[in-house]
Design a protein around this motif. Structure first.
Motif, PDB file in Angstrom:
ATOM      1  N   ILE A 125     -63.497 -28.342 -12.855  1.00  0.00           N
ATOM      2  CA  ILE A 125     -64.419 -27.386 -12.239  1.00  0.00           C
ATOM      3  C   ILE A 125     -63.586 -26.124 -12.060  1.00  0.00           C
ATOM      4  N   PRO A 126     -63.919 -25.048 -12.787  1.00  0.00           N
ATOM      5  CA  PRO A 126     -63.074 -23.847 -12.696  1.00  0.00           C
ATOM      6  C   PRO A 126     -62.879 -23.410 -11.237  1.00  0.00           C
ATOM      7  N   GLY A 127     -61.649 -23.075 -10.948  1.00  0.00           N
ATOM      8  CA  GLY A 127     -61.320 -22.587  -9.602  1.00  0.00           C
ATOM      9  C   GLY A 127     -61.125 -23.679  -8.584  1.00  0.00           C
ATOM     10  N   PHE A 158     -47.568 -29.208 -15.887  1.00  0.00           N
ATOM     11  CA  PHE A 158     -46.774 -27.979 -15.969  1.00  0.00           C
ATOM     12  C   PHE A 158     -47.360 -27.039 -17.027  1.00  0.00           C
ATOM     13  N   VAL A 159     -47.680 -27.584 -18.190  1.00  0.00           N
ATOM     14  CA  VAL A 159     -48.269 -26.759 -19.269  1.00  0.00           C
ATOM     15  C   VAL A 159     -49.652 -26.254 -18.853  1.00  0.00           C
ATOM     16  N   LEU A 160     -50.391 -27.086 -18.149  1.00  0.00           N
ATOM     17  CA  LEU A 160     -51.730 -26.637 -17.712  1.00  0.00           C
ATOM     18  C   LEU A 160     -51.621 -25.437 -16.767  1.00  0.00           C
ATOM     19  N   ALA A 172     -55.101 -17.846 -12.648  1.00  0.00           N
ATOM     20  CA  ALA A 172     -54.096 -18.896 -12.832  1.00  0.00           C
ATOM     21  C   ALA A 172     -54.590 -20.207 -12.231  1.00  0.00           C
ATOM     22  N   VAL A 173     -54.302 -21.300 -12.924  1.00  0.00           N
ATOM     23  CA  VAL A 173     -54.599 -22.621 -12.367  1.00  0.00           C
ATOM     24  C   VAL A 173     -53.468 -22.949 -11.393  1.00  0.00           C
ATOM     25  N   LEU A 174     -53.834 -23.317 -10.178  1.00  0.00           N
ATOM     26  CA  LEU A 174     -52.804 -23.607  -9.172  1.00  0.00           C
ATOM     27  C   LEU A 174     -52.376 -25.074  -9.273  1.00  0.00           C
ATOM     28  N   PRO A 175     -51.100 -25.340  -9.069  1.00  0.00           N
ATOM     29  CA  PRO A 175     -50.637 -26.730  -9.179  1.00  0.00           C
ATOM     30  C   PRO A 175     -51.443 -27.694  -8.299  1.00  0.00           C
TER      31      PRO A 175
END
Lengths: 279, 705
Positions: A125-127, A158-160, A172-175
């Motif tokens: 789910i984006p965000g 990590f790559v994601l 940015a995707v947050l960890p």
């Protein structure tokens, strides 16, 4: 030695390096073909791998929208049928986001190197939430600690983080938004869920940076064979390195690894290389 | 990645809006692919998701620059574009959407997965079906190798699928164009019957050769709403390079698909169309120009010097009108002639000249040696001579057979000894050769002694006898170190025979790993032999995986069948390598068409045997016809000698144009007074060159080597 042009780091070749730097050099840098068996019995193992490949394909078909009723494997394919039944009964899909991308490849350049991850299924789910799913058809279910520490569980999230912006409305995707799930076809209820975090990401940043720098600066001839010679029993280069004659048993290898259903790391021969050359 | 120098025109094209379609044409070396790569990078920089860009080409080697582009470190993070051939795309989609179309396509076991055939396995199945018919007298009026006969029937199916007509019309089309002996009409009917049998067998057993994959993709998958949605949603932008080399039904799909893309670039190589013999249709490709929103031609060659361009133009004119040509004297700077009495002298002179170029700091990778065909003897002669001169050299023949490799012969000989129940005897020369390959540093004399003493051809089922039973004096003569290694081989085979018999590929892998790659044996650290062994094992493995079920049902050993096929030349272990010729900085020796299809350039080209008819005539193919089975041939028209002449002319001009536009510095024209057959060469290319040389103002100034 400098890495070859267009070299890409993957979880598979990094795993090779951690296991045995020499194997990494021979397989990934020199791309040497050495067609000795990795483990025995070969036919049994090959069958298991092909079934694993079929299962991955089946789920790919399912997630691109082919109706379930058309996908059921024939009765003769008992193992595949059992895995498919397990998948359908597992309720796994109820616990992940509905938006899915099967067989998704992500890549990012980081510290002058290219990193690539081939993900079985990305549900998101984006965000909010990104789930990396990995199908495992191994005959053993490795302990949780083993999975948490495994390079795949570190490399994919990590790559994601590095490459996920295009899936997240350019943010940015947050960890903390990332979760890694291993689903075991033979152990459908023993799902392994691993949450990623900023702390893990910071740790992995340092880890991968050091690892890739070490590899890229290592001169040819300094990629040393592992000190743990037990590993050579499951490596096709054993005769090249003069580390024995016969291959070990693949079931024993499975007990010490994430399984051999990872075709990328298993096959030294790419079966599909010739298929489309006819024309 | 090195940033190429781009012209203002190229930069302008690259930065065109990310919508609409462009037909980009130009000759080889005009910078089309470089521009397309720039466009790809520009799209990424503009935020186009890479996976939405479809990178297409008709052949894998032509995709190579795009594969590298997807791995650029400069590429922004995200997903990855997948370069593909349309054929590869068809195969992937067939596998993916199989449950939707299997029954509709007529497969009898739709619930079971498809089995994709390689050229090898397709030939094997064709052989199984056709062999009994040959024994009944089919094709008895023509003389042709069986494997070529099978491959031409397969070729007919592929051509029908590629052009988009039913395979059942093959014979009618061939017959209607034939004007010779009536018996040939009968041959076409027999070929049709074989094609029909093969198709039926494929449908009954879920086998998919290339022709079926093409038909399924074009007739069932593309029209399927789910599949079409998948394709259109997945791919928003298209870059399709070398469209002139693809088959017409694929070009047709692109025509229909074009409005579905946000942006599309179709790239056409003027003067291309080398894959006609594989069903490519450059005219149909060129017709796509009309459906593109804009069209541009890149005019400037970034490769050829004016002298090379002068040579090209003069040659093309002279081929068509040899007696009325007006050669441009500028060409003299681009041409050197190698002329000797006999062919071996030509080879020696060529090798010396290559050596001299390398000494003058020309990179070996910038030199190619080309001929219409590369025989084993030519390959061996050139390679061994250049190696002796210290010049790195690589050869490339896509159809080079694995059975020509000593390592393969060695392995198959050992397999025969290990499996006496297969009833395939090994001959003494094979044993001697196998021992030389197996045992490191073993010379011919000792290998011969060992073979004669330890192997009895009349009792071949017993395998090797022990070295220890040889008289001491002879043991000494052969060498105890040889004996020790020989005994290890013998014991390994003996122990293998005691255990459960294994599949051939597994036997090969084990004997390689446990014995032959161990210290003291011939494959130890021998990377070339290891690579060849890997290819052989892959070939056997694929064979087993595809035909294993069929053979097991008939209680036939897969390994035995494989070796028979290889030895009969039916499946000549022609395990096709890629057409990639860019592997190392070495002089390349290759057939002219292979070089053209690798889409690379060279500073210097040596054209061997320019008097050969091979530069002019097409291969003898009594069961097929590349033009009659194409769309451009009007149904019912008769193929005459004039058509043949025109076609050869067209092919030769295309070939010469293609080669010269891929040459930057100079061309060596090589011929001998007496050719390899003992005749005086009189080929069309030679006559065109002679005509040019005669008409130059100062022909004596042409450089002779």
């Amino acid at each position: 030695m400098s890495l070859p042009a267009n070299f890409q780091f993957s979880q598979s070749n990094l795993h090779d390096y951690i296991d045995c730097a020499r194997r990494f050099e021979l397989r990934s840098l020199l791309q040497m073909q050495w067609p000795a068996p990795r483990s025995e019995p070969i036919l049994e193992q090959e069958h298991h791998i092909l079934m694993g490949e079929r299962f991955h394909h089946l789920l790919h078909q399912y997630f691109i929208g082919i109706p379930k009723e058309l996908l059921a494997p024939s009765r003769e394919e008992e193992q595949l049928n059992a895995w498919w039944e397990n998948f359908n009964r597992s309720g796994l899909l109820d616990s992940i986001p509905k938006r899915v991308l099967p067989e998704k490849t992500l890549a990012a350049s980081w510290e002058g190197q290219r990193l690539i991850a081939k993900i079985d299924l990305l549900a998101f789910i984006p965000g909010e939430h990104f789930v990396i799913l990995d199908w495992k058809t191994s005959i053993n279910r490795p302990p949780s600690r083993f999975l948490t520490d495994h390079i795949q569980s570190r490399f994919y999230p990590f790559v994601l983080v590095l490459a996920g912006r295009s899936l997240n409305n350019r943010k940015a995707v947050l960890p903390e938004q990332i979760e890694m799930i291993y689903w075991f076809a033979n152990f459908p209820d023993q799902i392994e869920r691993i949450r990623y975090s900023q702390e893990k990401y910071t740790r992995d940043e340092e880890f991968f940076s050091n690892l890739m720098h070490e590899i890229s600066r290592l001169p040819a001839g300094q990629f040393l064979a592992t000190a743990d010679e037990r590993k050579c029993r499951y490596c096709n280069f054993r005769s090249f390195c003069e580390r024995g004659e016969t291959a070990g048993n693949w079931r024993e290898m499975e007990a010490e690894s994430l399984g051999v259903d990872d075709l990328e790391s298993f096959q030294s021969i790419q079966f599909d290389q010739i298929a489309e050359i006819t024309f | 990645m090195e940033t190429p120098v781009l012209s203002a025109e190229q930069n302008e094209l690259i930065k065109m809006p990310l919508s609409g379609s462009l037909f980009l044409e130009g000759t080889a070396g005009s910078g089309k692919t470089t521009t397309a790569l720039g466009r790809y990078l520009y799209m990424l920089q503009e935020g186009v998701p890479p996976e939405s860009i479809l990178l297409l080409a008709p052949q894998r080697t032509l995709l190579q620059p795009y594969v590298q582009a997807t791995q650029w470190v400069e590429a922004p993070p995200g997903s990855v574009a997948v370069p593909a051939t349309v054929g590869g795309l068809a195969r992937r989609l067939t596998a993916l959407f199989w449950p939707l179309i299997a029954a509709q396509a007529g497969f009898k076991k739709p619930e079971q997965p498809p089995i994709f055939l390689t050229l090898e396995t397709a030939q094997y199945y064709m052989a199984r079906l056709v062999r009994p018919l040959i024994e009944k007298g089919y094709f008895n009026t023509i003389t042709i190798d069986r494997n070529r006969l099978y491959s031409q029937i397969i070729d007919n199916l592929n051509k029908a699928a590629g052009a988009g007509f039913p395979h059942t019309q093959i014979a009618d089309r061939l017959k209607s164009a034939w004007v010779g002996e009536p018996v040939q009409q009968h041959i076409y009917e027999e070929a049709q019957e074989c094609a029909n049998l093969f198709r039926t067998y494929c449908l009954e057993n879920n086998l998919l050769d290339f022709s079926l994959q093409v038909e399924i993709f074009t007739q069932l998958l593309w029209p399927d709403p789910l599949c079409q949605r998948y394709l259109i949603e997945e791919h928003r932008h298209l870059i399709y390079d070398n469209i002139e080399e693809d088959i017409p039904v694929f070009q047709d799909i692109i025509r229909k698909w074009l409005p579905g893309f946000d942006s599309a670039w179709l790239i056409y190589n003027l003067g291309g169309g080398y894959r006609t013999f594989l069903g490519a249709d450059r005219m149909n490709g060129y017709a796509l120009r009309e459906v593109c929103g804009s069209r541009t031609t890149l005019e400037t060659s970034w490769i050829a010097l004016p002298s090379v361009a002068a040579l090209r133009d003069s040659l093309l004119e002279s081929i068509v009108t040899p007696e009325a040509s007006h050669p441009n004297p500028l060409l003299m700077d681009a041409v050197k002639v190698v002329y000797r009495n006999f062919y071996p002298e030509v080879i020696e002179a060529v090798c010396q000249e290559v050596f001299s170029l390398v000494e003058k700091q020309v990179s070996p990778g910038e030199i190619v040696i080309l001929a219409p065909f590369i025989s084993d003897s030519l390959r061996f002669a050139v390679m061994s001579r250049l190696q002796s001169l210290g010049v790195p050299v690589q050869s490339h023949r896509p159809s080079r057979s694995l059975r020509d490799e000593p390592a393969v012969n060695c392995l198959l000989t050992l397999a025969k000894i290990a499996h006496p129940d297969w009833e395939i005897s090994a001959a003494l020369p094979e044993i001697r050769q196998a021992l030389m390959v197996c045992i490191q540093d073993l010379d011919l004399v000792r290998a011969d002694l060992l073979a004669r003493i330890c192997f009895r051809p009349s009792r071949w089922r017993e395998g090797f006898s022990s070295f220890d039973r040889i008289q001491l004096e002879m043991q000494e003569r052969i060498g105890f170190w040889v004996g020790e290694r020989f005994e290890r081989i013998r014991r390994w085979l003996e122990e293998y025979q005691v255990g459960e018999q294994q599949e051939l590929d597994i036997f090969l892998s084990r004997i390689f790993g446990e014995l032959l790659s161990q210290p003291g044996f011939g494959f130890h650290t021998n990377l070339d032999s290891a690579a060849v062994t890997a290819r052989l094992i892959e070939s056997v493995q694929k064979f087993r995986q595809v035909v294993g079920v069929t053979l097991s049902a008939e209680s036939r050993a897969i390994g035995r069948e494989y070796i028979h096929m290889v030895e009969d030349g039916v499946v000549a272990a022609q395990y096709l390598q890629s057409w990639d010729t860019t592997t190392s900085d070495a002089v390349l020796i290759a057939p002219a068409y292979t070089f053209l299809m690798s889409n690379r350039n060279a500073a210097y080209q040596f054209w061997l045997d320019i008097g050969s008819l091979g530069w002019w005539e097409r291969l003898y193919q009594p069961l097929t016809h590349p033009v009659v089975l194409s769309r451009r041939w009007p149904s019912g028209n008769v193929w005459t000698d004039i058509d043949e002449q025109n076609e050869n002319m067209e092919s030769l001009t295309r070939l010469v144009s293609g080669l010269t536009t891929r040459c930057s510095q100079g061309i060596y024209l090589c011929t001998s007074r007496i050719d390899q057959q003992g005749d005086e060469p009189r080929g069309k290319l030679l006559r065109a060159i002679q005509s040019i040389l005669r008409r130059l103002p100062n022909p004596t100034e042409v450089a002779l080597v």
